[in-house]
Design a protein around this motif. Structure first.
Motif, short mmCIF file in Angstrom:
data_model
loop_
_atom_site.label_atom_id
_atom_site.label_comp_id
_atom_site.label_asym_id
_atom_site.label_seq_id
_atom_site.Cartn_x
_atom_site.Cartn_y
_atom_site.Cartn_z
N ALA A 141 0.84 -1.20 0.00
CA ALA A 141 0.00 0.00 0.00
C ALA A 141 0.88 1.25 0.00
O ALA A 141 0.58 2.23 -0.70
CB ALA A 141 -0.94 -0.01 1.20
N LEU A 142 1.97 1.24 0.77
CA LEU A 142 2.88 2.39 0.79
C LEU A 142 3.57 2.57 -0.55
O LEU A 142 3.68 3.70 -1.05
CB LEU A 142 3.90 2.23 1.92
N LEU A 143 4.04 1.49 -1.15
CA LEU A 143 4.66 1.58 -2.48
C LEU A 143 3.66 2.13 -3.49
O LEU A 143 4.00 2.97 -4.33
CB LEU A 143 5.17 0.22 -2.94
N LEU A 144 2.42 1.68 -3.41
CA LEU A 144 1.38 2.16 -4.30
C LEU A 144 1.09 3.64 -4.06
O LEU A 144 0.97 4.42 -5.02
CB LEU A 144 0.11 1.32 -4.12
N ALA A 145 1.03 4.05 -2.81
CA ALA A 145 0.81 5.46 -2.48
C ALA A 145 1.94 6.32 -3.04
O ALA A 145 1.69 7.41 -3.58
CB ALA A 145 0.69 5.65 -0.97
N ARG A 146 3.17 5.86 -2.93
CA ARG A 146 4.30 6.61 -3.48
C ARG A 146 4.20 6.73 -4.99
O ARG A 146 4.46 7.79 -5.56
CB ARG A 146 5.61 5.94 -3.09
N THR A 147 3.80 5.65 -5.65
CA THR A 147 3.64 5.68 -7.10
C THR A 147 2.55 6.68 -7.50
O THR A 147 2.74 7.48 -8.43
CB THR A 147 3.29 4.28 -7.64
N LEU A 148 1.43 6.64 -6.80
CA LEU A 148 0.35 7.57 -7.11
C LEU A 148 0.76 9.01 -6.84
O LEU A 148 0.42 9.93 -7.61
CB LEU A 148 -0.91 7.20 -6.32
N ALA A 149 1.53 9.24 -5.77
CA ALA A 149 2.02 10.59 -5.48
C ALA A 149 2.97 11.06 -6.57
O ALA A 149 2.93 12.24 -6.98
CB ALA A 149 2.70 10.62 -4.11
N GLN A 150 3.82 10.17 -7.09
CA GLN A 150 4.71 10.54 -8.19
C GLN A 150 3.92 10.91 -9.43
O GLN A 150 4.24 11.89 -10.11
CB GLN A 150 5.68 9.39 -8.50
N ARG A 151 2.90 10.14 -9.73
CA ARG A 151 2.06 10.45 -10.91
C ARG A 151 1.38 11.80 -10.74
O ARG A 151 1.32 12.60 -11.69
CB ARG A 151 1.00 9.37 -11.10
N LEU A 152 0.85 12.07 -9.55
CA LEU A 152 0.20 13.35 -9.29
C LEU A 152 1.19 14.50 -9.40
O LEU A 152 0.87 15.55 -9.96
CB LEU A 152 -0.46 13.34 -7.91
N ASN A 153 2.39 14.30 -8.89
CA ASN A 153 3.41 15.34 -8.99
C ASN A 153 3.75 15.65 -10.45
O ASN A 153 3.87 16.82 -10.83
CB ASN A 153 4.68 14.91 -8.24
N VAL A 154 3.89 14.63 -11.27
CA VAL A 154 4.17 14.83 -12.70
C VAL A 154 3.01 15.59 -13.35
O VAL A 154 3.22 16.54 -14.11
CB VAL A 154 4.43 13.49 -13.40
N ALA A 155 1.77 15.17 -13.06
CA ALA A 155 0.60 15.85 -13.64
C ALA A 155 0.53 17.30 -13.19
O ALA A 155 0.29 18.20 -14.01
CB ALA A 155 -0.69 15.11 -13.26
N ASN A 156 0.75 17.56 -11.90
CA ASN A 156 0.72 18.93 -11.39
C ASN A 156 1.80 19.79 -12.03
O ASN A 156 1.57 20.95 -12.39
CB ASN A 156 0.88 18.96 -9.87
N THR A 157 3.00 19.25 -12.16
CA THR A 157 4.10 19.98 -12.77
C THR A 157 3.78 20.33 -14.21
O THR A 157 3.99 21.46 -14.66
CB THR A 157 5.40 19.16 -12.68
N TYR A 158 3.23 19.37 -14.94
CA TYR A 158 2.86 19.59 -16.33
C TYR A 158 1.76 20.65 -16.44
O TYR A 158 1.84 21.57 -17.26
CB TYR A 158 2.42 18.28 -16.98
N LEU A 159 0.74 20.51 -15.62
CA LEU A 159 -0.37 21.48 -15.67
C LEU A 159 0.10 22.88 -15.26
O LEU A 159 -0.33 23.87 -15.84
CB LEU A 159 -1.51 21.01 -14.77
N ALA A 160 0.99 22.97 -14.28
CA ALA A 160 1.51 24.28 -13.87
C ALA A 160 2.30 24.90 -15.01
O ALA A 160 2.22 26.12 -15.25
CB ALA A 160 2.38 24.13 -12.63
N ASP A 161 3.06 24.09 -15.74
CA ASP A 161 3.81 24.60 -16.89
C ASP A 161 2.85 25.10 -17.97
O ASP A 161 3.07 26.17 -18.56
CB ASP A 161 4.73 23.52 -17.43
N LEU A 162 1.79 24.35 -18.24
CA LEU A 162 0.79 24.80 -19.22
C LEU A 162 0.14 26.10 -18.77
O LEU A 162 -0.07 27.02 -19.59
CB LEU A 162 -0.30 23.74 -19.39
N LYS A 163 -0.18 26.20 -17.49
CA LYS A 163 -0.79 27.42 -16.97
C LYS A 163 0.11 28.62 -17.21
O LYS A 163 -0.34 29.68 -17.66
CB LYS A 163 -1.09 27.26 -15.47
#
Length: 162
Positions: A100-122
């Motif tokens: 569950a912790l490994l999965l949470a870390r993976t999901l957090a990494q995906r969210l970080n990538v998405a946020n970074t990309y969206l912030a760059d688009l903004k």
């Protein structure tokens, strides 16, 4: 994610032929969680391949399990593959908190990538008046999502004095 493979006891090993659909977008959540052992899987939204899974130990089906929603994408074997399938994913994650912790870390990494990309688009499209300028609203809505209803604690009645 290779570390997940060390914790995959109790799963059913499945041989999946190339072209086989493992998960179907919009399909009812089965509560199953999957882990790639070997092979290559494509993740599709509508008919567009949005990702390819090749890393042994990669987990998929987790969004449907964790959110209790229909599958958000289709996963199709693009080569003959081997996967582990866990029919009761929730129990598996409770019994294996390290997964569950490994999965949470993976999901957090995906969210970080998405946020970074969206912030760059903004930043790039701020003030352009196009649909891309709405990225700020998307970012804000991601932060303000209402929490899912959770019932922590025991099955006992709550103390009426509190």
């Amino acid at each position: 994610m290779r570390a997940v493979l060390d914790h995959c006891t109790g799963g059913t090993e499945r041989q999946v032929k190339a072209g086989t659909l493992v998960v179907t977008e919009g399909g009812t959540s089965s509560g199953h969680l999957y882990v790639l052992v070997e092979g290559k899987l494509d993740v599709l939204k509508s008919d567009t391949v949005v990702a390819t899974i090749t890393e042994p130990g990669a987990v998929f089906g987790e969004m449907s399990v964790l959110l209790g929603l229909p599958h958000t994408a289709t996963v199709r074997a693009s080569s003959d593959s081997v996967i582990y399938e866990f029919e009761d994913a929730a129990s598996f994650l409770i019994q294996r908190p390290e997964v569950a912790l490994l999965l949470a870390r993976t999901l957090a990494q995906r969210l970080n990538v998405a946020n970074t990309y969206l912030a760059d688009l903004k930043r790039q499209y701020a003030g352009h008046g196009t649909h891309l300028a709405m990225v700020g609203e998307v970012l804000q809505s991601m932060i303000n999502l209402p929490p899912l209803e959770v019932s922590p604690g025991s099955d006992r009645q709550s103390d009426p004095r509190m």
